[in-house]
Enzyme design. Structure first.
Site, PDB file in Angstrom:
ATOM      1  N   GLU A  20      -2.157   7.656  -5.117  1.00 34.49           N
ATOM      2  CA  GLU A  20      -2.388   7.055  -6.434  1.00 34.49           C
ATOM      3  C   GLU A  20      -3.822   7.190  -6.925  1.00 34.49           C
ATOM      4  O   GLU A  20      -4.087   7.071  -8.130  1.00 34.49           O
ATOM      5  CB  GLU A  20      -2.004   5.581  -6.423  1.00 34.49           C
ATOM      6  CG  GLU A  20      -2.919   4.698  -5.603  1.00 34.49           C
ATOM      7  CD  GLU A  20      -2.471   3.240  -5.604  1.00 34.49           C
ATOM      8  OE1 GLU A  20      -3.290   2.370  -5.928  1.00 34.49           O
ATOM      9  OE2 GLU A  20      -1.296   2.972  -5.276  1.00 34.49           O
ATOM     10  N   ARG A  74       0.855  -1.182   0.000  1.00 40.10           N
ATOM     11  CA  ARG A  74       0.000   0.000   0.000  1.00 40.10           C
ATOM     12  C   ARG A  74       0.891   1.231   0.000  1.00 40.10           C
ATOM     13  O   ARG A  74       1.897   1.295   0.724  1.00 40.10           O
ATOM     14  CB  ARG A  74      -0.929   0.019   1.221  1.00 40.10           C
ATOM     15  CG  ARG A  74      -2.070  -0.983   1.144  1.00 40.10           C
ATOM     16  CD  ARG A  74      -3.083  -0.607   0.067  1.00 40.10           C
ATOM     17  NE  ARG A  74      -4.190  -1.553  -0.025  1.00 40.10           N
ATOM     18  CZ  ARG A  74      -4.241  -2.589  -0.844  1.00 40.10           C
ATOM     19  NH1 ARG A  74      -3.198  -2.831  -1.649  1.00 40.10           N
ATOM     20  NH2 ARG A  74      -5.287  -3.377  -0.890  1.00 40.10           N
ATOM     21  N   HIS A  93       0.245  -0.146  -9.896  1.00 37.48           N
ATOM     22  CA  HIS A  93      -0.538  -1.069  -9.067  1.00 37.48           C
ATOM     23  C   HIS A  93      -0.959  -2.302  -9.875  1.00 37.48           C
ATOM     24  O   HIS A  93      -2.132  -2.690  -9.873  1.00 37.48           O
ATOM     25  CB  HIS A  93      -1.770  -0.372  -8.490  1.00 37.48           C
ATOM     26  CG  HIS A  93      -2.221  -0.960  -7.181  1.00 37.48           C
ATOM     27  ND1 HIS A  93      -2.637  -0.197  -6.111  1.00 37.48           N
ATOM     28  CD2 HIS A  93      -2.322  -2.239  -6.768  1.00 37.48           C
ATOM     29  CE1 HIS A  93      -2.983  -0.982  -5.106  1.00 37.48           C
ATOM     30  NE2 HIS A  93      -2.806  -2.226  -5.490  1.00 37.48           N
TER      31      HIS A  93
END
Length: 331
Positions: free
Chosen positions: A264, A235, A296
């Site tokens: 993000e 994360r 991601h």
């Protein structure tokens, strides 16, 4: 169930449609993320299916309850974007996908590590421009180096197994050490301070909680071994990006591989080639030649997408059959 699926991409639809041949729910796909601006799209649905960057705060949860939504089906492992207390107050159940493919994320962590260490991203650009020189591409052998895993859950376990396969010494830290796992894979649990000081590679494999936010801050970065590599596939909020930039400017780190970034939302999963990047902090990170950022995509394997879709719809089926979903998240 009638399920409103938010923040969907082409690959989500393919995987969910395939899994739904068995589950037989009614799926409606929406491209926008679920938040205060889009919550009305959930009208008429029994459940909503958000992704990792959707935001289900108290106001969104209250509106979902008013619209008759009874279930939140997260198609990810993390649930920090959901106000669980608000869901409990409104009688909305929350389910997640706790383990879609630990190997997918762990392997991506090593893809980042290998690319950053051996400067594959720089070499690729050079060769495309017919520059076959090797200056500036020196890396180091992983064999014999120390791999530091912060977090030894399923993904951390998979990453440690890969590191051991490379012939690396492994140190780990976790709030719940697993002695049997350490004995089986041949690594040692140590205090985080020792791990940061001794590891040539520090890889993060833990959830984002109040106590883990900015776990890697200015002091932690300063404590890392000079020239070491930081990898984050968990994360973004685990790393203080401003402090990371300062450590990179000082030349303290040998490399950084990020599949996540604390700001993000609204950037990752989007095509901004026509509009440009408005995040100055991320733009600065991208200027460093020893930093590699992916959007991601650690979860993005065929196996993981299949597992995500099957588990998500299975959670819905369990709710229909028993009134309680599988893999429920509770306070």
């Amino acid at each position: 169930m009638k399920i409103a699926v938010f923040d969907t991409k082409h690959y989500d639809r393919l995987a969910l449609d395939a899994a739904n041949l068995v589950a037989q729910h009614q799926l409606q796909y929406f491209e926008p993320r679920l938040d205060v601006a889009t919550v009305e799209l959930a009208a008429g649905y029994d459940a909503v299916c958000p992704f990792v960057n959707d935001r289900l705060g108290a106001a969104v949860v209250a509106r979902l309850a008013a619209l008759g939504v009874k279930l939140v089906l997260l198609r990810c492992a993390g649930y920090n974007g959901v106000d669980l207390a608000a869901c409990a107050r409104h009688g909305i159940r929350v389910a997640r996908v706790p383990a879609y493919s630990p190997h997918a994320v762990a392997e991506h962590a090593f893809a980042l590590l290998m690319a950053v260490n051996r400067r594959i991203h720089k070499a690729y650009v050079r060769v495309r421009e017919m520059d076959f020189s090797l200056d500036g591409l020196v890396g180091f052998d992983l064999h014999g180096k120390t791999f530091g895993a912060i977090g030894t859950g399923r993904i951390g376990e998979a990453a440690i197994a890969i590191a051991r396969g490379f012939g690396m010494r492994v140190l780990a830290s976790d709030v719940q050490p697993d002695a049997a796992l350490a004995a089986r894979l041949g690594f040692s649990y140590v205090p985080q301070a020792q791990l940061l000081a001794e590891a040539d590679v520090v890889s993060l494999h833990l959830p984002l909680l109040a106590q883990t936010r900015h776990l890697i801050d200015q002091s932690a970065l300063a404590a890392m071994k000079p020239g070491s590599v930081l990898i984050n596939t968990s994360r973004g909020g685990l790393v203080d990006s401003a402090a990371l930039i300062e450590a990179l400017k000082a030349g303290h780190l040998g490399g950084v591989g990020l599949d996540v970034y604390e700001m993000e939302e609204g950037v990752f999963f989007q095509n901004l080639s026509d509009t440009g990047l408005q995040d100055d902090q991320l733009a600065r990170l991208l200027t460093f030649p020893n930093v590699l950022v992916t959007s991601h995509q650690g979860f993005l394997t065929a196996e993981a997408l299949h597992n995500i879709a099957s588990t998500t719809l299975g959670n819905a089926t369990a709710f229909v059959q028993r009134g309680v979903p599988d893999n429920e998240v509770r306070l």
